[in-house]
Design a protein around this motif. Structure first.
Motif, PDB file in Angstrom:
ATOM      1  N   ALA A  13      49.238  23.166  38.239  1.00 20.98           N
ATOM      2  CA  ALA A  13      48.289  22.336  38.983  1.00 20.98           C
ATOM      3  C   ALA A  13      47.913  21.085  38.200  1.00 20.98           C
ATOM      4  O   ALA A  13      47.897  21.078  36.969  1.00 20.98           O
ATOM      5  N   TYR A  21      42.802  22.337  37.662  1.00 21.76           N
ATOM      6  CA  TYR A  21      42.465  23.751  37.771  1.00 21.76           C
ATOM      7  C   TYR A  21      40.951  23.860  37.689  1.00 21.76           C
ATOM      8  O   TYR A  21      40.341  23.420  36.728  1.00 21.76           O
ATOM      9  N   ALA A  74      47.993  27.872  39.004  1.00 22.12           N
ATOM     10  CA  ALA A  74      47.119  27.037  38.167  1.00 22.12           C
ATOM     11  C   ALA A  74      47.890  26.399  37.026  1.00 22.12           C
ATOM     12  O   ALA A  74      47.572  25.284  36.601  1.00 22.12           O
ATOM     13  N   PHE A  91      43.226  32.177  35.865  1.00 28.39           N
ATOM     14  CA  PHE A  91      44.287  31.220  35.572  1.00 28.39           C
ATOM     15  C   PHE A  91      45.596  31.938  35.871  1.00 28.39           C
ATOM     16  O   PHE A  91      45.904  32.961  35.273  1.00 28.39           O
TER      17      PHE A  91
END
Length: 135
Positions: A118, A121, A115, A111
């Motif tokens: 995002a 993820y 991410a 992560f």
């Protein structure tokens, strides 16, 4: 190069199978090239028997321009962290999200900053990226 190829070209392996390979020389292609040029370069290098052929684009670059990303509807970042590694380029992902309503998918075991912003993820297991990308 010709001297090296003539001296080290292997036509057949120990089992007598035709392999036509040249293992003592390799090729690193430039990243500032089109896909078509990359395919042509790869074809020529392989036809000479070279097995060691790589492209710098595999190291976090690409053959299109960063600005193209702002027009995307869907952005996939796989096995990388563009927000950390390419902060100036990552602005185009954020532009696409803000102005084009693009969705950002990050596929990575870690992560990371990419991410964190995002829409999706997908934390895959380390070492499964090739399997994931070929499904």
């Amino acid at each position: 190069m010709k001297e090296d190829r003539d001296a080290n070209f292997v036509e057949k392996n120990e089992a007598g199978q035709t392999v036509n390979r040249w293992l003592t020389t390799g090729m690193r292609a430039a990243l500032a090239t089109s896909n078509e040029t990359a395919v042509l370069t790869h074809t020529v290098v392989r036809s000479l028997g070279m097995l060691a052929c790589d492209n710098q684009a595999r190291r976090g670059a690409m053959t299109n321009h960063w600005v193209d990303i702002k027009n995307a509807d869907l952005i996939l970042i796989m096995g990388g962290n563009a927000a950390e590694a390419h902060p100036c380029g990552f602005k185009w992902e954020t532009e696409a999200k803000a102005h084009n309503k693009a969705r950002l998918i990050v596929v990575d075991p870690r992560f990371n900053r990419s991410a964190a912003v995002a829409d999706v993820y997908a934390p895959i297991r380390t070492g499964t990226d090739i399997v994931t990308s070929t499904c």
